[in-house]
Design a protein around this motif. Structure first.
Motif, PDB file in Angstrom:
ATOM      1  N   PRO A  77      -8.267  11.147 -12.607  1.00 51.91           N
ATOM      2  CA  PRO A  77      -9.387  11.541 -11.931  1.00 51.91           C
ATOM      3  C   PRO A  77      -9.461  12.984 -11.464  1.00 51.91           C
ATOM      4  O   PRO A  77      -8.375  13.802 -11.641  1.00 51.91           O
ATOM      5  N   VAL A  78     -10.516  13.612 -11.085  1.00 49.98           N
ATOM      6  CA  VAL A  78     -10.762  15.122 -10.498  1.00 49.98           C
ATOM      7  C   VAL A  78     -10.333  15.136  -9.342  1.00 49.98           C
ATOM      8  O   VAL A  78     -10.824  14.605  -8.390  1.00 49.98           O
ATOM      9  N   ALA A  79      -9.277  16.177  -9.023  1.00 49.23           N
ATOM     10  CA  ALA A  79      -9.022  16.339  -7.509  1.00 49.23           C
ATOM     11  C   ALA A  79     -10.313  16.946  -6.875  1.00 49.23           C
ATOM     12  O   ALA A  79     -11.126  17.665  -7.488  1.00 49.23           O
ATOM     13  N   PRO A  80     -10.411  16.504  -5.280  1.00 49.04           N
ATOM     14  CA  PRO A  80      -9.567  15.852  -4.598  1.00 49.04           C
ATOM     15  C   PRO A  80      -9.742  14.422  -4.520  1.00 49.04           C
ATOM     16  O   PRO A  80      -9.014  13.880  -3.684  1.00 49.04           O
ATOM     17  N   THR A  81     -10.353  13.734  -5.452  1.00 49.23           N
ATOM     18  CA  THR A  81     -10.133  12.440  -5.502  1.00 49.23           C
ATOM     19  C   THR A  81      -8.965  11.678  -5.768  1.00 49.23           C
ATOM     20  O   THR A  81      -7.893  12.405  -6.443  1.00 49.23           O
ATOM     21  N   PRO A  82      -8.291  11.096  -4.724  1.00 49.83           N
ATOM     22  CA  PRO A  82      -7.023  10.392  -4.666  1.00 49.83           C
ATOM     23  C   PRO A  82      -6.635   9.757  -5.958  1.00 49.83           C
ATOM     24  O   PRO A  82      -7.241   9.059  -6.651  1.00 49.83           O
ATOM     25  N   TYR A  83      -5.328  10.169  -6.718  1.00 54.20           N
ATOM     26  CA  TYR A  83      -4.843   9.582  -7.745  1.00 54.20           C
ATOM     27  C   TYR A  83      -3.753   8.832  -7.492  1.00 54.20           C
ATOM     28  O   TYR A  83      -2.687   9.119  -7.201  1.00 54.20           O
ATOM     29  N   ILE A  84      -3.800   7.471  -7.682  1.00 51.10           N
ATOM     30  CA  ILE A  84      -2.928   6.493  -7.017  1.00 51.10           C
ATOM     31  C   ILE A  84      -2.439   5.978  -8.593  1.00 51.10           C
ATOM     32  O   ILE A  84      -3.154   5.258  -9.246  1.00 51.10           O
ATOM     33  N   ALA A  85      -1.379   6.791  -9.291  1.00 55.01           N
ATOM     34  CA  ALA A  85      -0.932   6.424 -10.795  1.00 55.01           C
ATOM     35  C   ALA A  85      -0.386   5.186 -10.926  1.00 55.01           C
ATOM     36  O   ALA A  85      -0.621   4.446 -11.969  1.00 55.01           O
ATOM     37  N   HIS A  86       0.002   4.526  -9.782  1.00 54.93           N
ATOM     38  CA  HIS A  86       0.772   3.232  -9.975  1.00 54.93           C
ATOM     39  C   HIS A  86       0.362   2.191  -8.738  1.00 54.93           C
ATOM     40  O   HIS A  86       0.619   2.913  -7.597  1.00 54.93           O
ATOM     41  N   SER A  87      -0.236   1.333  -8.861  1.00 60.86           N
ATOM     42  CA  SER A  87      -0.575   0.431  -7.516  1.00 60.86           C
ATOM     43  C   SER A  87       0.739  -0.330  -7.043  1.00 60.86           C
ATOM     44  O   SER A  87       1.758  -0.304  -7.740  1.00 60.86           O
ATOM     45  N   TYR A  88       0.503  -0.918  -5.990  1.00 58.42           N
ATOM     46  CA  TYR A  88       1.691  -1.433  -5.321  1.00 58.42           C
ATOM     47  C   TYR A  88       1.102  -2.745  -4.645  1.00 58.42           C
ATOM     48  O   TYR A  88       0.364  -2.505  -3.900  1.00 58.42           O
ATOM     49  N   ALA A  89       1.709  -3.799  -4.988  1.00 57.37           N
ATOM     50  CA  ALA A  89       1.652  -5.115  -4.151  1.00 57.37           C
ATOM     51  C   ALA A  89       2.221  -5.228  -2.699  1.00 57.37           C
ATOM     52  O   ALA A  89       3.307  -5.323  -2.735  1.00 57.37           O
ATOM     53  N   LEU A  90       1.326  -4.883  -1.712  1.00 60.27           N
ATOM     54  CA  LEU A  90       1.941  -4.864  -0.379  1.00 60.27           C
ATOM     55  C   LEU A  90       2.551  -6.118   0.001  1.00 60.27           C
ATOM     56  O   LEU A  90       1.593  -7.180   0.018  1.00 60.27           O
ATOM     57  N   PRO A  91       3.602  -6.784   0.350  1.00 60.05           N
ATOM     58  CA  PRO A  91       4.004  -7.985   0.775  1.00 60.05           C
ATOM     59  C   PRO A  91       3.364  -8.197   2.072  1.00 60.05           C
ATOM     60  O   PRO A  91       2.818  -7.596   2.814  1.00 60.05           O
ATOM     61  N   PRO A  92       3.095  -9.581   2.060  1.00 63.15           N
ATOM     62  CA  PRO A  92       1.979 -10.029   3.049  1.00 63.15           C
ATOM     63  C   PRO A  92       2.890 -10.053   4.542  1.00 63.15           C
ATOM     64  O   PRO A  92       4.099  -9.909   4.714  1.00 63.15           O
ATOM     65  N   ASN A  93       1.961  -9.783   5.585  1.00 56.01           N
ATOM     66  CA  ASN A  93       2.560  -9.747   7.085  1.00 56.01           C
ATOM     67  C   ASN A  93       3.488  -8.573   7.311  1.00 56.01           C
ATOM     68  O   ASN A  93       4.490  -8.535   7.877  1.00 56.01           O
ATOM     69  N   PHE A  94       3.117  -7.331   6.524  1.00 58.11           N
ATOM     70  CA  PHE A  94       3.971  -6.072   6.854  1.00 58.11           C
ATOM     71  C   PHE A  94       3.552  -5.576   8.384  1.00 58.11           C
ATOM     72  O   PHE A  94       2.455  -5.729   8.857  1.00 58.11           O
ATOM     73  N   THR A  95       4.617  -5.356   9.134  1.00 57.59           N
ATOM     74  CA  THR A  95       4.694  -5.336  10.669  1.00 57.59           C
ATOM     75  C   THR A  95       5.061  -4.093  10.932  1.00 57.59           C
ATOM     76  O   THR A  95       6.129  -3.540  10.475  1.00 57.59           O
ATOM     77  N   GLY A  96       4.449  -3.430  12.075  1.00 60.08           N
ATOM     78  CA  GLY A  96       4.880  -2.259  12.748  1.00 60.08           C
ATOM     79  C   GLY A  96       5.220  -1.232  12.001  1.00 60.08           C
ATOM     80  O   GLY A  96       4.289  -0.621  11.224  1.00 60.08           O
ATOM     81  N   ARG A  97       6.374  -0.591  12.111  1.00 60.25           N
ATOM     82  CA  ARG A  97       6.836   0.959  11.730  1.00 60.25           C
ATOM     83  C   ARG A  97       5.850   1.642  12.325  1.00 60.25           C
ATOM     84  O   ARG A  97       5.758   2.950  11.828  1.00 60.25           O
TER      85      ARG A  97
END
Length: 1017
Positions: free
Chosen positions: A178-198
């Motif tokens: 894409p054209v900046a400043p549109t975010p470029y997420i080159a690779h997606s990530y499958a977030l595990p369920p129930n991500f907690t805290g941090r």
């Protein structure tokens, strides 16, 4: 996307308003970035016509229709059956408009007041039509919608207005940037369920982004700690959703792609231009442009899994690496040496160092701290530990586990609050009838002495089908789709396979990316499951059948084109079919295209290692000695070409088997010659190289192999040139005589390049000792360098182009032109030099070298040499060329400008050359570098360069110029008469005297250093 001459396209934005106004504004922003005209109700609500007519008019006039839909059906005008939103869509379809439609993900949280329950039936029917007939995506957050719309709109604009090259890339399936400043997420990530805290870690990241002075943050942790998950959640919740004021956001996963591709995509993202050079290499001007933009602009770069760009984790087996002792062991406890933490790509380290002083902020997540960032200011180093006590308890409860706070804390502590281990614990508990943490202790699911056994226990609780599927799919090197997985289970119903895979996802054994429709593993889990697979051979064989059926790519252009064949090779090795794997390797990968076309030497090393299951100190496990010889030489070549000559020499010598001296003498000659010219010369073992090359010549004369003999004379001539011996000319003459008689243009190119080198060395020597032949020698060097290029061009016409020959010729031309300028000589005749496109298919430029333009010509040749050197990863020549660039910079600087500031500028260039030469053990290059430093410091009277004085540099040059050969560096024959009559053998057997080490080493450099030392005194 537009070429600037076309009219901007009109994009109509359709949706309900009150619930989607933020998304509409985001759509308007994207449309504006692509220099299109947004048509939206925000801009024409004040027109005199009633809204329905206005919207109809705008839809008819638009070029592209964008529809955004959530849980409201929208306003239905009087006496109408459909909402304005639906009517707009249907009119766009009727008019034949390109429709890009987005529907909110049904699982995404939405405010209840923005649901129209009374119109749900109409809405469902409408969205059903949209799903059937339009380019469709599903969105969640505003930033997620913006990213997806940017990608789909960019693709459509290329189809409608793009250049031929853009359309070709689009047809190939290349990822759109894409054209900046549109975010470029080159690779997606499958977030595990129930991500907690941090929460504390996210606050730390926010503080770094907004307040910390350090541009670069390295977040280091062992596998399974959740580095990627933390970075992903922080990026979306704290950066994108809060619309942080940035010039762009760039997310890259090194688990998915290499540094070469990363740098290409980053350059395109920040400049909106494509790189001119393929395979990840940038010309010096483009590097400067990229660094300047990042230095002066506020981008956010997130480089996830950077350990895959480091030597310790860059191999094909990286997916099977896991830290020893996942519990009771702190990150970094394993003794990784600096080399394992070095960057694989020769320019990645310098790029990281540049980021440490930029306005751009860069977050790196990694298992290993990169060596180039040690002791560099501008770098913050964070260690990611386990979850906090509270987060661990909340995670277990979100998983449906019952129990007291204290009991859950106790369980978490046993696992050092390691997120992956806690997930496996919860999966094991949920498979039991009782879901209480107390029962987990009583049932011995939790082992306080060996907590890592939770992997085994959770695995044992799987059904037999789940075990079968989980272990089988762990054989894949990277992420895989359902069709690939299905190929491993020919007798299992595909619906059942799908259910089992999704069940494994819910239990935390596997990830699934809904967007990409691909499964993947955490590296720790893949390693554990692969170790648990009892039928490795059978599963790999099924994978072999699947990948063998994939059609061969007709023309390999980039490394990605080889993914299926590399995967096939991986499974042949896994199935124990090493001879078949070697056959595939030799026919489709090495030497072409990995060596010559793509120069992927590190990958070649990793592929070849698969044929050494007993270790590289043992022979490859292949049936025939000839196959073993080929493999040992190929691995040695790969090591040598990737800058590790010290590893290459023993492999070359081991490739000679006892019977070869009688029955395969040509193989002996080739191995001896390779050991000499591919490795021993560069590392300063000239006497050993000379012995091996002389023996090669003798063997070739015995078997009447003139080609092999000529190559031996040629390389022996180079050794003698470094030693300053007149016999070098005789050896070159013998080689040239044969090459001319057989029209061997590649051999003639190499002969001329070596003659040019010999004349250059002699010219520098006579200039240092005050003789008068330096001008004559410099002109001779120019003539021979020109011939080297001409012969390389002739070879390219009759065979395939060899980039190494062109790099060598351009480098020699640049170096000798610098020498011409230094000694005040004049070019006797005009020389025409030609430059080509990346694949030597098209002439791009002609340069006429004549008196008066030597400086510019030298710069053009050295720039071309360095650009091509880097594009094919020629580590062996890189330091020499960079040193040539430093010489040029010094020569073109007027005497009054050679001050401390200029020295610092030159020093930065010299640092890079020194780092490469020292890392690879290139003693001859180090001698040249220290000589140049000594000359510069003597000329200017300045203090130090690279931390050393003039006298110290001269001393180091003398030391590196000495021969370091020993008797152990020679091939050990059981025939006591093997080396009879071979010059240099007896000297090595006796042991070299100090004087012999000087005279049989890089004697030219030693004499120059000696002359400089006398000048200094």
């Amino acid at each position: 996307m537009s070429n600037g001459k076309q009219q901007p396209l009109k994009v109509f934005i359709s949706s309900t308003y009150i619930d989607l106004k933020d998304y509409r504004q985001s759509a308007i922003t994207v449309v504006n970035r692509y220099k299109c005209v947004p048509l939206a109700m925000e801009f024409f609500m004040s027109q005199p016509d009633e809204p329905t007519k206005v919207c109809e008019k705008e839809v008819r006039e638009c070029d592209i229709f964008v529809g955004i839909y959530a849980h409201r059906y929208g306003f239905i005008p009087k006496r109408k059956q459909k909402s304005i939103t639906q009517a707009e869509y249907e009119l766009a379809r009727k008019e034949g408009k390109d429709c890009l439609c987005s529907i909110v993900d049904q699982d995404f949280s939405w405010k209840p007041k923005f649901f129209e329950f009374n119109k749900k039936e109409k809405l469902d029917a409408f969205l059903g039509k949209v799903k059937e007939k339009s380019v469709l995506s599903f969105f969640t957050t505003v930033s997620d919608f913006e990213s997806k719309l940017s990608a789909s709109l960019g693709k459509l604009l290329i189809e409608k207005q793009g250049t031929a090259k853009q359309k070709e890339q689009l047809a190939s399936g290349a990822k759109l940037i894409p054209v900046a400043p549109t975010p470029y997420i080159a690779h997606s990530y499958a977030l595990p369920p129930n991500f907690t805290g941090r929460d504390a870690e996210q606050a730390m990241l926010c503080n770094w982004l907004y307040n910390a002075k350090e541009p670069l943050l390295v977040l280091e942790a062992i596998g399974g700690m959740g580095k990627t998950a933390l970075s992903w959640v922080w990026l979306h919740e704290e950066v994108l959703e809060r619309k942080a004021e940035l010039d762009g956001v760039f997310w890259w996963s090194f688990y998915e792609d290499r540094f070469e591709t990363f740098i290409k995509h980053l350059y395109h993202y920040v400049t909106s231009k494509e790189m001119k050079v393929e395979r990840g290499a940038l010309a010096s001007g483009e590097i400067a442009t990229l660094n300047s933009i990042l230095h002066n602009s506020r981008f956010l770069l997130i480089l996830d899994g950077f350990e895959r760009a480091l030597r310790g984790y860059a191999s094909m087996k990286a997916m099977y690496i896991q830290e020893k002792g996942l519990s009771r062991q702190k990150a970094g406890e394993e003794d990784w040496d600096k080399r394992q933490r070095e960057c694989v790509h020769p320019h990645a380290g310098k790029f990281l160092q540049a980021l440490a002083s930029a306005k751009t902020k860069t977050l790196i997540t990694t298992r290993l701290f990169p060596t180039p960032l040690e002791e560099i200011s501008g770098v913050q180093h964070g260690q990611l530990k386990g979850l906090s006590r509270g987060d661990a308890v909340r995670f277990l409860r979100s998983e449906g586990i019952e129990g007291t706070w204290a009991q859950m804390e106790q369980a978490g502590e046993i696992y050092d609050f390691h997120p992956l281990m806690l997930k496996q614990l919860s999966s094991a508990i949920k498979r039991k009838r009782k879901k209480d943490i107390k029962d987990a202790f009583e049932l011995n699911l939790i082992d306080e002495k060996e907590p890592q056994k939770i992997l085994n226990k959770s695995f044992e609780l799987l059904t037999e089908d789940e075990k079968k599927v989980a272990t089988a799919v762990s054989v894949f090197r990277s992420s895989f789709d359902f069709d690939t997985a299905r190929a491993l289970f020919p007798r299992m119903n595909e619906d059942k396979i799908w259910r089992v895979l999704l069940g494994l996802q819910q239990l935390g054994f596997i990830f699934y990316d809904e967007r990409e429709k691909r499964f993947d593993f955490h590296p720790i889990m893949r390693s554990f499951l692969y170790d648990s697979l009892t039928t490795k051979d059978k599963v790999h064989e099924r994978a072999v059948e699947y990948f063998q059926a994939i059609p061969k790519v007709e023309k390999v252009v980039k490394l990605e084109d080889l993914n299926p064949v590399i995967e096939l090779y991986h499974h042949l090795v896994g199935a124990g079919k090493l001879d078949e794997a070697l056959d595939l390797l030799a026919k489709r990968l090495i030497p072409e295209p990995l060596y010559y076309q793509l120069a992927a030497y590190d990958l070649a090393v990793e592929l070849l290692r698969g044929l050494f299951p007993d270790g590289e100190d043992k022979p490859p496990r292949l049936k025939s000695e000839s196959a073993q010889t080929w493999t040992l030489n190929a691995l040695a070549n790969s090591y040598s070409l990737s800058g590790e000559p010290d590893k290459a020499v023993p492999l070359y010598l081991r490739s000679i088997f006892p019977g070869d001296e009688k029955h395969n003498k040509k193989s002996v000659a080739i191995s001896l010659g390779n050991a000499a010219h591919m490795a021993q010369v560069q590392i300063g073992k000239l006497s050993a190289a000379g012995v091996h090359l002389r023996k090669r010549v003798v063997i070739c004369q015995e078997i009447k192999d003139e080609f092999c003999e000529a190559a031996g004379h040629e390389e022996l001539g180079r050794v003698l040139a470094y030693q300053g011996r007149a016999e070098a000319k005789d050896e070159f003459a013998k080689s040239t005589e044969y090459c001319k008689s057989t029209d061997d243009y590649q051999g003639l190119s190499l002969d001329s390049a070596y003659r040019s080198l010999s004349a250059l060395l002699q010219g520098r020597l006579v200039a240092a000792v005050g003789r008068q032949k330096e001008r004559e020698l410099s002109l001779e060097a120019v003539e021979e360098a020109e011939k080297a290029l001409k012969f390389a061009e002739e070879d390219a016409k009759t065979d395939v182009p060899t980039p190494r020959d062109f790099v060598r010729a351009y480098w020699m031309l640049g170096e000798v032109l610098v020498q011409v300028i230094r000694v005040g000589s004049r070019i006797k005749k005009e020389l025409e030099i030609r430059f080509y496109d990346e694949y030597f298919q098209e002439l791009k430029e002609r340069l006429v070298i004549k008196t008066g333009n030597e400086l510019g010509s030298a710069e053009r040749c050295l720039t071309e040499a360095l650009r091509r050197c880097r594009s094919v990863n020629m580590v062996e020549s890189e330091a020499d060329i960079i040193l040539g660039c430093a010489r040029l910079e010094w020569v073109k600087t007027p005497a009054k400008g050679r001050d401390a500031g200029k020295l610092r500028q030159i020093e930065e260039t010299l640092k890079e050359a020194h780092q490469i030469a020292e890392r690879s053990g290139y003693r001859l290059q180090l001698a040249n570098l220290h000589l140049f430093c000594g000359e510069v410091l003597i000329e200017t009277g300045q203090g130090k360069l690279l931390g050393h004085s003039a006298s110290e540099h001269i001393e180091k040059a003398k030391e590196y110029a000495k021969d370091v050969s020993t008797f152990d560096d020679l091939y050990k024959s059981k025939n006591a008469h093997f080396y009879d009559g071979i010059e240099g053998y007896k000297m090595l057997k006796r042991g070299m005297t100090p004087k012999q080490r000087i005279e049989n080493g890089y004697f030219v450099a030693w004499q120059i250093a000696d002359a400089l030392e006398k000048t200094l005194k």
